[in-house]
Design an enzyme around this catalytic site. Structure first.
Site, mmCIF file in Angstrom:
data_model
loop_
_atom_site.group_PDB
_atom_site.id
_atom_site.type_symbol
_atom_site.label_atom_id
_atom_site.label_comp_id
_atom_site.label_asym_id
_atom_site.label_seq_id
_atom_site.Cartn_x
_atom_site.Cartn_y
_atom_site.Cartn_z
ATOM 1 N N SER A 77 43.284 -50.651 24.700
ATOM 2 C CA SER A 77 43.986 -51.297 25.805
ATOM 3 C C SER A 77 45.257 -50.530 26.152
ATOM 4 C CB SER A 77 44.324 -52.742 25.427
ATOM 5 O OG SER A 77 45.148 -53.340 26.416
ATOM 6 N N GLN A 135 53.654 -55.570 26.542
ATOM 7 C CA GLN A 135 54.770 -56.343 25.977
ATOM 8 C C GLN A 135 55.574 -55.450 25.034
ATOM 9 O OE1 GLN A 135 53.607 -59.730 23.671
ATOM 10 N NE2 GLN A 135 55.704 -60.364 23.240
ATOM 11 N N GLU A 137 54.535 -55.169 15.179
ATOM 12 C CA GLU A 137 53.989 -54.089 14.354
ATOM 13 C C GLU A 137 52.587 -53.675 14.768
ATOM 14 O OE1 GLU A 137 53.448 -52.743 9.686
ATOM 15 O OE2 GLU A 137 54.796 -54.380 10.233
ATOM 16 N N GLU A 145 59.500 -65.419 14.410
ATOM 17 C CA GLU A 145 58.632 -64.979 15.503
ATOM 18 C C GLU A 145 57.184 -64.879 15.053
ATOM 19 O OE1 GLU A 145 58.173 -61.306 18.695
ATOM 20 O OE2 GLU A 145 60.148 -61.979 18.036
#
Length: 302
Positions: free
Chosen positions: A70, A78, A96, A129
């Site tokens: 991708s 992002q 990561e 997160e």
């Protein structure tokens, strides 16, 4: 590829600013900090090191390859988040998988949000997160919660507020760490679910946990079946799970037929217990001397 090239050009001017030794930004109060901190900057991928506080330890190779494909076609959609360690030196806070996939593709730069944070703040940012992600396994989440509690010195109540989860949810995850490491690995690899793990927590002895775990995997037991098995283990206390499972007595066909014949012949109640191998005993109760003599005469023919 034009679309990817355009996205990679993001923040080039700010990137040059970070490489100027005379403009080394060390805190939010430094000159030009407002132009860099919190903004998306194109960083040299070799200037970024992996975060030692990263809670994720398993990275699916197939999923990583799909992400790399991708990125090869569309670029980084992002940005990752990094913290500044020193002059042109950064450390990952989150992202990561994107970072690894970008290196796999061979990118020389990667768009990044830059933050200034000490080790504790970095740990908290990374863990909080990552806890919000949907693809972490239950043990990774449990370890993240435990690290936040141990290293940032927060209570479960405060942690509940920070991550937006009920305290009971946090407690249920952390309790999974009481399982034998082999069972934890089995959960991470998908052999059992969190529901199975929560049932096994009620077993104190690790050897018994493992025995039941092996049965769950070999017999493909559901969570409900596992809960029943654990309940059987607990009753009576101290007995093994296997021995406390209710045993179904299978009476041979010749016994069940013969019992009815005896009842009719003796005109008395007849209790017969027998194993599947054909061994057993016959009990004929009596309630008076007269009844005993009556049964005796029938059986002896006198």
């Amino acid at each position: 590829m034009a679309k990817a090239t355009k996205k990679q050009a993001l923040g080039r001017g700010l990137s040059a600013l970070l490489k100027d030794p005379e403009n080394d930004i060390k805190s939010v109060s430094d000159k030009n900090a407002d132009k860099v901190i919190g903004n998306v900057v194109e960083l040299d991928i070799d200037s970024i090191e992996v975060n030692p506080f990263q809670p994720r330890s398993n990275f699916n190779d197939e999923a990583l390859e799909e992400l790399a494909s991708s990125i090869r076609e569309l670029g980084i959609i992002q940005p990752i988040t990094v913290r500044k360690l020193g002059f042109n030196k950064f450390q990952l806070v989150s992202g990561e998988r994107r970072f690894r996939a970008s290196k796999k593709v061979g990118l020389s730069t990667i768009p990044s949000y830059i933050r200034i944070a000490n080790d504790q703040e970095s740990l908290e940012m990374a863990l909080v997160e990552n806890i919000q992600r949907q693809d972490l396994d239950p043990i990774e989440i449990a370890l993240s919660y435990q690290r936040l509690i141990d290293e940032i010195q927060v209570t479960q109540e405060k942690l509940s507020d920070r991550v937006g989860k009920k305290r009971s949810t946090i407690t249920n995850y952390i309790r999974l760490l009481r399982l034998d490491p082999i069972i934890q690995t089995g959960m991470r690899d998908g052999f059992i679910s969190m529901g199975h793990g929560r049932a096994l927590i009620n077993i104190d002895k690790k050897k018994d946990q493992l025995a039941i775990y092996e049965k769950i995997v070999s017999d493909r037991l559901s969570v409900r079946e596992t809960e029943r098995l654990v309940k059987a283990y607990k009753e009576p206390k101290g007995a093994s799970a296997e021995t406390t499972r209710p045993k179904e007595e299978t009476v041979p066909e010749f016994v069940s037929k013969g019992m009815e014949v005896l009842k009719e012949y003796l005109s008395a109640k007849v209790d017969i217990s027998a194993s599947s191998k054909g061994k057993g005993k016959i009990v004929i109760p009596f309630h008076s001397e007269e009844e005993f003599e009556r049964i005796q005469k029938i059986m002896t023919g006198e």
